[in-house]
Design a protein around this motif. Structure first.
Motif, PDB file in Angstrom:
ATOM      1  N   THR A 107       0.822  -1.222   0.000  1.00  0.00           N
ATOM      2  CA  THR A 107       0.000   0.000   0.000  1.00  0.00           C
ATOM      3  C   THR A 107       0.850   1.263   0.000  1.00  0.00           C
ATOM      4  O   THR A 107       0.313   2.360  -0.153  1.00  0.00           O
ATOM      5  CB  THR A 107      -0.959   0.056   1.216  1.00  0.00           C
ATOM      6  OG1 THR A 107      -0.203   0.227   2.425  1.00  0.00           O
ATOM      7  CG2 THR A 107      -1.853  -1.165   1.290  1.00  0.00           C
TER       8      THR A 107
ATOM      9  N   GLN B 280      -9.811  -2.200  -3.037  1.00  0.00           N
ATOM     10  CA  GLN B 280      -8.704  -2.406  -2.108  1.00  0.00           C
ATOM     11  C   GLN B 280      -9.292  -2.954  -0.822  1.00  0.00           C
ATOM     12  O   GLN B 280     -10.122  -2.310  -0.190  1.00  0.00           O
ATOM     13  CB  GLN B 280      -7.951  -1.098  -1.854  1.00  0.00           C
ATOM     14  CG  GLN B 280      -6.717  -1.298  -1.009  1.00  0.00           C
ATOM     15  CD  GLN B 280      -5.789  -0.092  -1.025  1.00  0.00           C
ATOM     16  OE1 GLN B 280      -5.866   0.766  -1.899  1.00  0.00           O
ATOM     17  NE2 GLN B 280      -4.911  -0.027  -0.045  1.00  0.00           N
TER      18      GLN B 280
ATOM     19  N   ILE C  54      -5.661  -5.585  -4.158  1.00  0.00           N
ATOM     20  CA  ILE C  54      -5.710  -4.217  -4.661  1.00  0.00           C
ATOM     21  C   ILE C  54      -5.877  -4.342  -6.175  1.00  0.00           C
ATOM     22  O   ILE C  54      -5.120  -5.052  -6.825  1.00  0.00           O
ATOM     23  CB  ILE C  54      -4.423  -3.436  -4.340  1.00  0.00           C
ATOM     24  CG1 ILE C  54      -4.160  -3.414  -2.830  1.00  0.00           C
ATOM     25  CG2 ILE C  54      -4.509  -2.003  -4.890  1.00  0.00           C
ATOM     26  CD1 ILE C  54      -2.782  -2.903  -2.446  1.00  0.00           C
TER      27      ILE C  54
END
Length: 170
Positions: free
Chosen positions: A35, A78, A84
């Motif tokens: 992330t 996500q 994701i």
């Protein structure tokens, strides 16, 4: 090597790459590091800069076939410790999903699936030669080295994105 699977398909100027790798960290550590989009140049070949504009929008700058390319991408989905998914909004025609599967308490399978359109004969020739597939495999191997070497993530975003809209972090 065990834990790595690959497949590449080409039709006209469209390419699809799927790669997987096992990393020796818990699923939350692997996901949390992924992330941190602005850290992508640390392990992604050719990626010069990634700017996170907000929870769902990224600006990419990369060198591809000796040329600088810039594009915006939108995170569509996500989900913490799971996946994701993204889609380019302009410039590069790319879309992809990275998923994270726990293989026990301290091991994770990362699976990356991408599709994109090559632009021009240099990119098409490179894609046909399997250079893109090798680059993605190298990116995953460098991510593995980065996260296993650190043993922990450099940051985390634990919010959720559904249908391109971010939900508030808990």
């Amino acid at each position: 090597a065990a834990g790595r699977r690959s497949r590449e398909r080409r039709t006209d100027m469209a390419s699809r790459i799927e790669k997987s790798i096992d990393v020796d960290v818990p699923v939350s550590t692997a996901y949390n590091q992924w992330t941190q989009f602005e850290d992508f140049p640390l392990f992604m070949e050719g990626v010069d800069h990634v700017q996170q504009r907000d929870d769902t929008r990224l600006r990419w700058v990369a060198t591809i076939g000796g040329q600088t390319a810039e594009w915006d991408a939108k995170i569509l989905e996500q989900h913490a410790d799971a996946q994701i998914s993204w889609l380019s909004e302009d410039g590069r025609q790319t879309r992809g999903t990275v998923s994270f599967e726990p293989l026990g308490d301290s091991r994770t399978l990362i699976h990356l699936s991408m599709s994109y359109r090559t632009e021009g004969p240099v990119e098409a020739a490179g894609s046909a030669a399997g250079l893109d597939s090798r680059r993605v495999r190298g990116d995953l191997e460098r991510f593995k080295e980065l996260i296993e070497g650190r043993g922990e993530e450099s940051g985390a975003w634990r919010g959720e994105v559904s249908a391109g809209t971010a939900e508030q972090q808990p």
